[in-house]
Design a protein around this motif. Structure first.
Motif, PDB file in Angstrom:
ATOM      1  N   TYR A  84      40.895  46.150  32.410  1.00  0.00           N
ATOM      2  CA  TYR A  84      41.400  46.101  33.787  1.00  0.00           C
ATOM      3  C   TYR A  84      41.453  44.733  34.460  1.00  0.00           C
ATOM      4  N   GLN A  87      43.274  41.955  32.357  1.00  0.00           N
ATOM      5  CA  GLN A  87      44.588  41.753  32.431  1.00  0.00           C
ATOM      6  C   GLN A  87      45.024  41.686  33.958  1.00  0.00           C
ATOM      7  N   THR A  88      44.292  42.159  34.884  1.00  0.00           N
ATOM      8  CA  THR A  88      44.708  41.787  36.269  1.00  0.00           C
ATOM      9  C   THR A  88      44.592  40.418  36.780  1.00  0.00           C
ATOM     10  N   ARG A  89      43.576  39.539  35.954  1.00  0.00           N
ATOM     11  CA  ARG A  89      43.304  38.297  36.276  1.00  0.00           C
ATOM     12  C   ARG A  89      44.485  37.383  35.492  1.00  0.00           C
ATOM     13  N   HIS A  91      47.575  38.541  34.593  1.00  0.00           N
ATOM     14  CA  HIS A  91      48.903  38.833  35.208  1.00  0.00           C
ATOM     15  C   HIS A  91      49.216  37.912  36.430  1.00  0.00           C
ATOM     16  N   HIS A 111      51.813  44.637  34.666  1.00  0.00           N
ATOM     17  CA  HIS A 111      51.070  44.815  35.730  1.00  0.00           C
ATOM     18  C   HIS A 111      50.215  45.944  35.814  1.00  0.00           C
ATOM     19  N   TYR A 114      46.486  50.774  38.821  1.00  0.00           N
ATOM     20  CA  TYR A 114      44.963  51.185  39.418  1.00  0.00           C
ATOM     21  C   TYR A 114      44.088  51.565  38.041  1.00  0.00           C
ATOM     22  N   LEU A 147      49.335  51.569  34.117  1.00  0.00           N
ATOM     23  CA  LEU A 147      49.877  50.418  34.289  1.00  0.00           C
ATOM     24  C   LEU A 147      51.499  50.499  34.029  1.00  0.00           C
TER      25      LEU A 147
END
Length: 400
Positions: A84, A87-89, A91, A111, A114, A147
């Protein structure tokens, strides 16, 4: 390198068109209905259907067809949380960097909506546990990610892949297999298909292994695909500053999300005057026609130190990963040329990022050191493998 085939209506020509690399502007002028073909194929379901499985989690089709749930296999080890965070960083950095490289595009990244974990998710589990297949209802109350889904490749692409690569006697069975509707293709630019492979008894399009010689057979522009991978790796290293350990690259359907990020001044200079740039006309594209190149799975990624130690770890991560990237020291001339194209693109993308970010000093030397470290590490690895084969051959000969 291979190039697009001439226009035709046979399976190979169609695959060449539908999987071929194009610029974002070329992709934007496709007919709108073609863009949404894949989205129309989604099944609306009231239950969660398993569509994949990875090292840290099991992936289920959500009741919302544009998203998936990734349920953790282990509550304690924190791997899904790492997926999480990383992947958030990644993206976010890919979104910021998408216009840095001219007509070339980074791969698309999913993306993450949550992360859900108990006890806050207890009510959700009570309401939804029955939607999971019976064999996956326990253990319950596990953390999960929600996601963006990588859409499967279109029906036309799936059937053409079967016509080209599936043994004739099981083609109809493969076309009627429901699991093959969940088709994405793992793009292995560092491996060739075995010439003397055993006859297939079953043909699966889930995580279909599309090796470099198969891509060449389809007349795909492997140069352009290698460049996209190189740009993606450079962004991971020098923008997101993660080692990209165990990441994957797949060809999937076009994103169902529209790109609402504004164009940069440099991008606008390359568009014809009066070009329509509303979100409905310019869709988010990683540079593919009927397919996107996606980069995914960050659960094993770690922070990358901006020094020689970090470069050494990243080089081993790249080499020891599944063979998505082109490889140094390959025997085929075309593979050697593809490595050089990848290498050049990686250096150019790294230099672009460092120039824009105003990086100075010894850090500017790290991209070239990364590539040298990768080449040296692979050379040693190949020598050890050849030594083991030589010993095994000698032992087999002495037994005869």
């Amino acid at each position: 390198m291979s190039r697009n085939a001439s226009i035709g209506d046979d399976p190979i020509s169609r695959l060449s068109r539908n999987l071929s690399a194009t610029s974002m502007l070329q992709a934007s002028i496709q007919q709108p209905e073609a863009i949404h073909d894949v989205a129309l194929e989604y099944r609306k379901t009231q239950n969660f259907r398993k569509i994949g499985e990875g090292w840290c989690g099991i992936v289920f089709e959500h009741t919302d067809p544009s998203t998936v749930l990734k349920k953790a296999k282990n509550k304690e080890n924190g791997t899904l949380w790492n997926d999480y965070v990383m992947q958030t960083r990644v993206h976010g950095e890919f979104a910021r960097a998408q216009y840095l490289f001219g007509v070339q595009r980074p791969p698309y990244t999913t993306h993450v909506m949550y992360f859900s974990s108990p006890p806050e998710s207890d009510k959700w589990w009570a309401e939804n546990i029955s939607k999971f297949p019976v064999e996956y209802q326990e253990p319950s109350h596990m953390p999960f990610l929600c996601l963006e889904r990588i859409p499967p490749l279109s029906r036309e692409i799936r059937e053409d892949l079967i016509d080209v690569f599936c043994p004739e006697k099981i083609r109809e069975e493969a076309k009627n297999e429901a699991a093959n509707n969940d088709c994405i293709a793992r793009l292995y630019l560092g491996r060739r298909r075995e010439q003397n492979a055993r006859p297939q008894k079953y043909f699966s399009l889930r995580n279909f292994p599309l090796r470099v010689n198969m891509a060449e057979e389809l007349h795909l522009d492997t140069d352009s695909l290698a460049v996209q991978m190189a740009i993606g790796l450079a962004i991971c290293h020098w923008r997101a500053r993660v080692d990209a350990n165990d990441v994957e690259f797949v060809l999937g359907g076009p994103s169902t999300a529209l790109n609402i990020a504004p164009f940069t001044a440099a991008q606008l200079e390359n568009l014809p005057e009066g070009s329509d740039t509303t979100p409905s006309s310019i869709r988010d594209s990683s540079g593919m026609g009927m397919a996107h190149l996606w980069m995914l799975d960050y659960d094993k990624c770690r922070n990358m130190m901006m020094n020689e130690e970090g470069v050494k770890g990243a080089a081993r991560a790249a080499e020891d990963n599944d063979p998505y990237f082109p490889k140094p020291h390959m025997s085929e001339v075309s593979d050697q040329e593809l490595w050089q194209r990848f290498k050049t693109a990686y250096l150019e993308a790294s230099q672009t990022i460092m120039r824009v970010d105003e990086i100075q000093g010894e850090m500017l030397e790290l991209p070239a050191k990364f590539l040298r470290e990768w080449e040296d590490y692979r050379k040693v690895k190949i020598a050890k493998q050849n030594e083991i084969r030589s010993v095994t051959t000698s032992e087999d000969g002495s037994r005869k």
